[in-house]
Design an enzyme around this catalytic site. Structure first.
Site, PDB file in Angstrom:
ATOM      1  N   SER A 132      -1.673   3.080   0.345  1.00  0.00           N
ATOM      2  CA  SER A 132      -2.399   3.268  -0.907  1.00  0.00           C
ATOM      3  C   SER A 132      -3.603   2.322  -0.963  1.00  0.00           C
ATOM      4  O   SER A 132      -4.419   2.302  -0.049  1.00  0.00           O
ATOM      5  CB  SER A 132      -1.446   3.070  -2.091  1.00  0.00           C
ATOM      6  OG  SER A 132      -2.048   3.476  -3.297  1.00  0.00           O
ATOM      7  N   ASP A 161      -0.238  10.174  -1.155  1.00  0.00           N
ATOM      8  CA  ASP A 161      -0.097   8.716  -1.115  1.00  0.00           C
ATOM      9  C   ASP A 161       0.916   8.210  -0.091  1.00  0.00           C
ATOM     10  O   ASP A 161       2.043   8.688  -0.023  1.00  0.00           O
ATOM     11  CB  ASP A 161       0.311   8.262  -2.520  1.00  0.00           C
ATOM     12  CG  ASP A 161       0.453   6.755  -2.659  1.00  0.00           C
ATOM     13  OD1 ASP A 161      -0.003   6.032  -1.763  1.00  0.00           O
ATOM     14  OD2 ASP A 161       0.998   6.321  -3.680  1.00  0.00           O
TER      15      ASP A 161
END
Length: 387
Positions: A77, A216
């Site tokens: 991320s 993600d």
């Protein structure tokens, strides 16, 4: 005479031990891992600025960069974004961003990344267009193989239902993973609920085309990529001739620095059973994501700490994490200037805090200790290469 002989034996033993210590340090695999957490990436950004500054002072080199000292840098991320910033080369084949440019990056671009709300109830909170724009602008056409050190950036393919790990060392077996860094960075940051998934294709030299449908990286690593980074480092130690003396899972020759983006003393948010009894599916989905991220971070740290302690190498692992975030600082998408200033303060204050309740050593002191090891190892390798 006997005393002289004993003294000589002692000297030989000391020299042998010293030589062994330096050899061990020279071949030590160094790993940096950076958690996910959106705008909270300002916290590890502050820590990285301090660490790089210490390395520059120790080596008397203002151009020293983190990529010069770590064999593996991994992130998920926002941690994946930081990984790219400090490993992607510029036109001079040096990292395009120094560590002291990370926090200003968030201040300049964070409000735009977390401002383009779609306004839709069904769909992601943000459209991701500005994020992609700035990634393309900063990272250009750079691909994984061009990274200045080994990287480990995670994502998750929702079409194949499998994690995708982008590393340099795996390209020989999986050339399709040599994607553009901006595609990788958007993918690892495409947190469900917040940003749309990312679709792109890569083409290999034999003409094959590969499709990716990614979200993600926290879905694959649950926010803390330390175990992933350590796994990549272990494989590197087994395959790279420079680390020929390192045995599989020999954590005595691993140096791991893991940076968190902060959490609450228990979870990002706390609830009572009475509150939760009234929740519907959507509210539970949000809460479960928060709880899973927090719990996983604790368990990953617990596991790694246990392994290093079992190998009598506890000083080779440092987890830098603030466990007492409050108010807006717990939010991954609050990019207001006031909140970002608070996050900087969190990082600066964290440096002065003790590493644990049982140790008087502060994070600042521990990072200086790590910096000294990194600096000495780099010098030993440079000396060996000059022969």
């Amino acid at each position: 005479m006997a005393t002289t002989k004993s003294f000589l034996i002692l000297i030989v033993m000391i020299l042998a031990t010293t030589s062994s210590t330096f050899a061990s340090l020279e071949e030590m695999v160094t790993v940096l891992s950076i958690d996910g957490g959106g705008i909270k990436g300002i916290i590890p950004g502050t820590i990285l600025e301090f660490l790089e500054g210490q390395l520059q002072k120790m080596d008397n080199n203002a151009d020293a960069r983190l990529a010069d000292y770590f064999d593996v840098i991994g992130g998920t991320s926002t941690g994946g974004l930081l990984t790219a910033m400090i490993t992607t080369p510029n036109e001079n084949n040096r990292p395009f961003a120094a560590a002291n440019e990370i926090v200003p990056f968030y201040f300049e671009h964070g409000p735009h990344i977390f401002n383009s709300s779609t306004g839709q109830f069904f769909g992601p909170k943000y459209d991701g267009k500005y994020l992609m724009q700035v990634l393309q602008e900063k990272l250009g056409e750079t691909r994984v193989h061009q990274a200045l050190t080994e990287v480990a950036i995670s994502s998750f393919d929702i079409k194949t239902n499998k994690p995708v790990i982008f590393t340099k060392s795996n390209l020989a077996k999986s050339p399709e993973l040599d994607a553009k860094m901006y595609d990788i960075c958007y993918s690892t940051a495409a947190a469900p609920i917040y940003f749309p998934p990312h679709h792109f294709v890569t083409h290999t030299s034999n003409g094959a085309t590969y499709e990716f449908n990614l979200v993600d990286g926290g879905v694959a690593t649950v926010g803390d990529p330390a175990l992933l980074s350590l796994s990549v480092a272990t494989r590197l130690a087994q395959e790279d001739p420079a680390f020929s003396s390192i045995k599989s899972l020999d954590y005595k020759q691993m140096l791991l620095l893991s940076l968190g983006t902060g959490t609450n003393s228990e979870f990002d948010k706390t609830y009572t059973a009475e509150e939760a009894a009234k929740w519907g599916p959507l509210r539970w989905m949000l809460a479960i994501q928060q709880m899973t991220n927090a719990a996983s971070s604790y368990m990953t740290d617990y596991y790694i700490s246990t392994v290093f302690q079992a190998r009598h190498s506890q000083n080779n692992y440092l987890r830098v994490q603030e466990n007492a975030l409050t108010g807006t600082t717990t939010e991954m998408d609050d990019a207001s200037e006031a909140n970002m200033e608070l996050l900087v303060q969190v990082g600066e204050t964290l440096l002065k805090k003790p590493v644990s309740k049982d140790s008087p050593e502060t994070y600042e002191e521990a990072l200086k200790r790590f910096a000294k090891l990194l600096s000495n190892r780099k010098k030993l390798r440079a000396n060996k290469a000059s022969y």
